[in-house]
Write a protein that holds these residues in place. Structure first.
Motif, PDB file in Angstrom:
ATOM      1  N   THR A   1       0.831  -1.204   0.000  1.00  0.00           N
ATOM      2  CA  THR A   1       0.000   0.000   0.000  1.00  0.00           C
ATOM      3  C   THR A   1       0.863   1.251   0.000  1.00  0.00           C
ATOM      4  O   THR A   1       0.605   2.193  -0.757  1.00  0.00           O
ATOM      5  CB  THR A   1      -0.933  -0.009   1.226  1.00  0.00           C
ATOM      6  OG1 THR A   1      -1.756  -1.169   1.177  1.00  0.00           O
ATOM      7  CG2 THR A   1      -1.802   1.225   1.264  1.00  0.00           C
ATOM      8  N   ALA A   2       1.901   1.268   0.840  1.00  0.00           N
ATOM      9  CA  ALA A   2       2.801   2.422   0.878  1.00  0.00           C
ATOM     10  C   ALA A   2       3.502   2.620  -0.462  1.00  0.00           C
ATOM     11  O   ALA A   2       3.624   3.751  -0.947  1.00  0.00           O
ATOM     12  CB  ALA A   2       3.819   2.245   2.000  1.00  0.00           C
ATOM     13  N   PHE A   3       3.954   1.523  -1.074  1.00  0.00           N
ATOM     14  CA  PHE A   3       4.633   1.618  -2.369  1.00  0.00           C
ATOM     15  C   PHE A   3       3.689   2.155  -3.451  1.00  0.00           C
ATOM     16  O   PHE A   3       4.058   3.059  -4.216  1.00  0.00           O
ATOM     17  CB  PHE A   3       5.178   0.247  -2.763  1.00  0.00           C
ATOM     18  CG  PHE A   3       5.840   0.221  -4.101  1.00  0.00           C
ATOM     19  CD1 PHE A   3       7.043   0.867  -4.308  1.00  0.00           C
ATOM     20  CD2 PHE A   3       5.252  -0.444  -5.159  1.00  0.00           C
ATOM     21  CE1 PHE A   3       7.655   0.853  -5.551  1.00  0.00           C
ATOM     22  CE2 PHE A   3       5.854  -0.466  -6.401  1.00  0.00           C
ATOM     23  CZ  PHE A   3       7.058   0.182  -6.598  1.00  0.00           C
ATOM     24  N   LEU A   4       2.468   1.613  -3.512  1.00  0.00           N
ATOM     25  CA  LEU A   4       1.525   2.079  -4.532  1.00  0.00           C
ATOM     26  C   LEU A   4       1.065   3.513  -4.277  1.00  0.00           C
ATOM     27  O   LEU A   4       0.817   4.265  -5.222  1.00  0.00           O
ATOM     28  CB  LEU A   4       0.331   1.132  -4.616  1.00  0.00           C
ATOM     29  CG  LEU A   4       0.623  -0.194  -5.299  1.00  0.00           C
ATOM     30  CD1 LEU A   4      -0.556  -1.142  -5.160  1.00  0.00           C
ATOM     31  CD2 LEU A   4       0.952   0.028  -6.760  1.00  0.00           C
ATOM     32  N   LEU A   5       0.952   3.899  -3.009  1.00  0.00           N
ATOM     33  CA  LEU A   5       0.630   5.296  -2.709  1.00  0.00           C
ATOM     34  C   LEU A   5       1.740   6.224  -3.200  1.00  0.00           C
ATOM     35  O   LEU A   5       1.463   7.296  -3.756  1.00  0.00           O
ATOM     36  CB  LEU A   5       0.429   5.484  -1.207  1.00  0.00           C
ATOM     37  CG  LEU A   5      -0.959   5.238  -0.668  1.00  0.00           C
ATOM     38  CD1 LEU A   5      -0.959   5.324   0.851  1.00  0.00           C
ATOM     39  CD2 LEU A   5      -1.954   6.209  -1.248  1.00  0.00           C
ATOM     40  N   ALA A   6       2.989   5.818  -3.009  1.00  0.00           N
ATOM     41  CA  ALA A   6       4.107   6.629  -3.493  1.00  0.00           C
ATOM     42  C   ALA A   6       4.103   6.717  -5.019  1.00  0.00           C
ATOM     43  O   ALA A   6       4.340   7.789  -5.590  1.00  0.00           O
ATOM     44  CB  ALA A   6       5.431   6.049  -2.990  1.00  0.00           C
ATOM     45  N   LEU A   7       3.817   5.590  -5.700  1.00  0.00           N
ATOM     46  CA  LEU A   7       3.733   5.614  -7.166  1.00  0.00           C
ATOM     47  C   LEU A   7       2.611   6.518  -7.651  1.00  0.00           C
ATOM     48  O   LEU A   7       2.781   7.289  -8.596  1.00  0.00           O
ATOM     49  CB  LEU A   7       3.507   4.201  -7.696  1.00  0.00           C
ATOM     50  CG  LEU A   7       4.708   3.298  -7.811  1.00  0.00           C
ATOM     51  CD1 LEU A   7       4.273   1.933  -8.333  1.00  0.00           C
ATOM     52  CD2 LEU A   7       5.741   3.888  -8.729  1.00  0.00           C
ATOM     53  N   ALA A   8       1.442   6.404  -7.015  1.00  0.00           N
ATOM     54  CA  ALA A   8       0.296   7.223  -7.421  1.00  0.00           C
ATOM     55  C   ALA A   8       0.576   8.703  -7.177  1.00  0.00           C
ATOM     56  O   ALA A   8       0.254   9.555  -8.020  1.00  0.00           O
ATOM     57  CB  ALA A   8      -0.959   6.777  -6.671  1.00  0.00           C
TER      58      ALA A   8
END
Length: 154
Positions: free
Chosen positions: A88-95
């Motif tokens: 979730t943290a990784f995808l939030l950073a990507l988004a």
């Protein structure tokens, strides 16, 4: 009803979470992909918990061995929670990065994938007569293909 048989409501909720999560993962928006990962993680957690046995605490001396709960699914759920949190943290950073750079969070098409799909649609391979015509346009891929054919023809 035996305590080892999972409740039908749990099974339906797990199915809905997995179906919705997979559907959201197939979207182009990173926000929807993020929601899909979260829903899949929650569905996996519920699935792991239904595999365990309910009972007393798994501490020797507090209850009889056959009345103890199974600690393995609980440990696996804790691990799955940590993994889901990291994703979730990784995808939030990507988004966030995508939104900051492009003003939207949609994943773009890959140029090479688009070219391969066009070749597949035209049903062309490297050995067709149209490959010689592609060399004339000067693309690096066409030159590599032509050189490979020339090497094979010697």
């Amino acid at each position: 009803m035996s305590p080892n048989i999972p409740n039908l409501v749990y099974i339906l909720v797990i199915g809905v979470l997995f179906a919705t999560g997979v559907t959201l993962l197939l979207e182009r928006s990173l926000t929807r992909v993020l929601m899909g990962v979260i829903l899949l993680g929650n569905g996996a957690n519920l699935l792991l918990l239904t595999g365990g046995r309910a009972g007393g605490p798994p501490i020797v001396g507090t209850s009889a061995e056959e009345d103890m709960s199974d600690p393995l699914p609980q440990a696996m759920v804790l691990t799955a929670i940590v993994i889901t949190l990291g994703m979730t943290a990784f995808l939030l950073a990507l988004a966030y990065r995508s939104w900051h750079l492009n003003g939207h969070d949609e994943v773009q098409d890959d140029v090479e994938d688009r070219r391969i799909m066009e070749l597949a649609d035209r049903d062309e391979g490297p050995g067709t007569a149209d490959a010689d015509a592609d060399v004339a346009d000067g693309s690096p891929e066409a030159r590599v293909l032509a050189a490979a054919e020339a090497e094979g023809g010697r």
